[in-house]
Design a protein around this motif. Structure first.
Motif, PDB file in Angstrom:
ATOM      1  N   SER A  54       9.192 -65.603  26.396  1.00 22.56           N
ATOM      2  CA  SER A  54       8.960 -67.042  26.504  1.00 22.56           C
ATOM      3  C   SER A  54       8.025 -67.405  27.657  1.00 22.56           C
ATOM      4  O   SER A  54       7.875 -68.572  27.966  1.00 22.56           O
ATOM      5  CB  SER A  54      10.287 -67.791  26.642  1.00 22.56           C
ATOM      6  N   ILE A 117      18.792 -65.142  18.521  1.00 22.99           N
ATOM      7  CA  ILE A 117      17.574 -65.930  18.748  1.00 22.99           C
ATOM      8  C   ILE A 117      17.799 -67.375  18.328  1.00 22.99           C
ATOM      9  O   ILE A 117      17.368 -68.304  19.009  1.00 22.99           O
ATOM     10  CB  ILE A 117      16.379 -65.300  18.009  1.00 22.99           C
ATOM     11  N   ASP A 118      18.490 -67.581  17.202  1.00 22.46           N
ATOM     12  CA  ASP A 118      18.776 -68.950  16.745  1.00 22.46           C
ATOM     13  C   ASP A 118      19.570 -69.731  17.790  1.00 22.46           C
ATOM     14  O   ASP A 118      19.271 -70.891  18.072  1.00 22.46           O
ATOM     15  CB  ASP A 118      19.542 -68.923  15.421  1.00 22.46           C
ATOM     16  N   GLN A 121      17.166 -70.552  20.658  1.00 20.73           N
ATOM     17  CA  GLN A 121      16.198 -71.580  20.293  1.00 20.73           C
ATOM     18  C   GLN A 121      16.858 -72.953  20.205  1.00 20.73           C
ATOM     19  O   GLN A 121      16.241 -73.968  20.532  1.00 20.73           O
ATOM     20  CB  GLN A 121      15.519 -71.237  18.966  1.00 20.73           C
ATOM     21  N   GLN A 122      18.101 -72.978  19.775  1.00 17.12           N
ATOM     22  CA  GLN A 122      18.835 -74.229  19.625  1.00 17.12           C
ATOM     23  C   GLN A 122      18.874 -75.034  20.922  1.00 17.12           C
ATOM     24  O   GLN A 122      18.816 -76.247  20.911  1.00 17.12           O
ATOM     25  CB  GLN A 122      20.256 -73.925  19.149  1.00 17.12           C
ATOM     26  N   TYR A 126      14.593 -70.093  24.198  1.00 23.72           N
ATOM     27  CA  TYR A 126      13.707 -69.087  23.613  1.00 23.72           C
ATOM     28  C   TYR A 126      12.607 -69.800  22.837  1.00 23.72           C
ATOM     29  O   TYR A 126      12.814 -70.287  21.730  1.00 23.72           O
ATOM     30  CB  TYR A 126      14.498 -68.175  22.674  1.00 23.72           C
ATOM     31  N   ASN A 127      11.458 -69.920  23.467  1.00 19.47           N
ATOM     32  CA  ASN A 127      10.312 -70.495  22.777  1.00 19.47           C
ATOM     33  C   ASN A 127       9.047 -69.883  23.349  1.00 19.47           C
ATOM     34  O   ASN A 127       9.072 -69.217  24.374  1.00 19.47           O
ATOM     35  CB  ASN A 127      10.303 -72.018  22.883  1.00 19.47           C
ATOM     36  N   HIS A 128       7.945 -70.121  22.667  1.00 15.80           N
ATOM     37  CA  HIS A 128       6.685 -69.515  23.064  1.00 15.80           C
ATOM     38  C   HIS A 128       5.696 -70.552  23.585  1.00 15.80           C
ATOM     39  O   HIS A 128       4.493 -70.339  23.549  1.00 15.80           O
ATOM     40  CB  HIS A 128       6.078 -68.747  21.894  1.00 15.80           C
TER      41      HIS A 128
END
Length: 140
Positions: A54, A117-118, A121-122, A126-128
């Motif tokens: 990330s 990962i879900d 991300q929630q 975890y993001n790019h």
């Protein structure tokens, strides 16, 4: 060296899954602490992978309650994944007799389970997306 997890205890694992982690893990020379060490290693590797993927380094001690709960669920889910599929974090994908079995890129992709990962991300862990927070905050 720290040998206990920061976010998930063996009791948390039991309360979430209904499984005794000590019973799930193979016996070793450190039976009294094997569940703690297992969870600590999963936490360390998962947090390092999140920071790497990330493009940021989180202050893991300053998470909101929602983020901490998502992280705990991700760690427990990843622990279940590793118990079922083995530790892919440290696999080389190479066999001395056969050569390359799987590429490092593919190994990295499957080393963290999709459900973990879900959860990450929630809650935005975890993001790019690259964001320079410190500079942005100082301008406003």
């Amino acid at each position: 060296m720290r040998t206990t997890p920061r976010f998930v205890t063996p009791s948390d694992f039991f309360n979430y899954t209904g499984k005794d982690l000590n019973a799930e893990l193979q016996d070793n020379d450190n039976n009294s602490n094997k569940a703690n060490i297992f969870l600590m290693q999963i936490e360390d590797r998962l947090l390092a992978r999140i920071d790497n993927a990330s493009f940021r380094v989180y202050s893991w001690d300053n998470l909101s309650d929602f983020q901490k709960e998502c992280l705990q669920k991700a760690i427990i889910t990843e622990a279940q994944y590793i118990l079922r599929n083995s530790d892919l974090f440290t696999d080389s994908g190479y066999d001395l007799e056969k050569g390359e079995i799987i590429s490092i890129e593919k190994l990295q992709k499957i080393s963290i389970c999709k459900s973990a990962i879900d959860f990450l991300q929630q809650c935005g862990l975890y993001n790019h997306v690259i964001m320079n927070r410190h500079r942005w905050l100082s301008l406003h």
